[in-house]
Design a protein around this motif. Sequence first.
Motif, PDB file in Angstrom:
ATOM      1  N   LYS A   1       3.019   9.348  -5.255  1.00 39.07           N
ATOM      2  CA  LYS A   1       3.586   8.381  -5.370  1.00 39.07           C
ATOM      3  C   LYS A   1       4.917   8.319  -5.102  1.00 39.07           C
ATOM      4  O   LYS A   1       5.407   7.408  -4.362  1.00 39.07           O
TER       5      LYS A   1
ATOM      6  N   GLU B   1       8.215  -0.462  -2.475  1.00 40.20           N
ATOM      7  CA  GLU B   1       7.187  -0.219  -3.612  1.00 40.20           C
ATOM      8  C   GLU B   1       6.044  -1.031  -3.085  1.00 40.20           C
ATOM      9  O   GLU B   1       5.012  -0.578  -3.501  1.00 40.20           O
TER      10      GLU B   1
ATOM     11  N   GLN C   1       2.275   0.559  -2.471  1.00 41.46           N
ATOM     12  CA  GLN C   1       1.102   0.046  -3.249  1.00 41.46           C
ATOM     13  C   GLN C   1      -0.023  -0.267  -2.226  1.00 41.46           C
ATOM     14  O   GLN C   1      -1.166  -0.071  -2.346  1.00 41.46           O
TER      15      GLN C   1
END
Length: 172
Positions: free
Chosen positions: A25, A43, A47
């Motif tokens: 991540k 972000e 995702q």
Amino acid sequence: MDEVYLDKILAGDSDAYRYFINTYKDMALNIAVSIVKDDQYAEEVAQDAFVKAFSGIKSFNRESKFSTWFYRIVVNESFQRLRKLKKEVPTTDINEVSFKKTSANESDEDRERIEKALKALPANESLALNLFYLEENSLKEVMNITGWTLANTKVILHRARKNLRSKMEKTK
């Protein structure tokens, strides 16, 4: 370790995908920020990349490392997001940033200066520096992730180092 979790996922254990999220991540976010230059978009890109990787994990042929395959997805998603925005990504004017040097905060401030300088670089240069120096990928891995030729990878890295040095000197 990746192989063990890949096998679990392919056997139907979707909870095993958490390992990949926890492991990748931070770098996925770094790569996305280096391209889209905006934390919120980055972000979303990260995702989307995780979702795309999970849904396409059966197509991963294990000829390269999982990280190389996944980071390529992040790169593609990032550039796709830039195309969708159809506008120039705003960059930080490195000359408007003032820094106060104190011995206690010097390393934090240096890191902040580097991050701001990286955001001010073109997307491909920032990406190359992130992959090569921060993620410590080899030139071949950078080529596989980005889809660039060896010569192009070397040229972009050279320009990126030169531009980063220039931007860092302006902030002294």
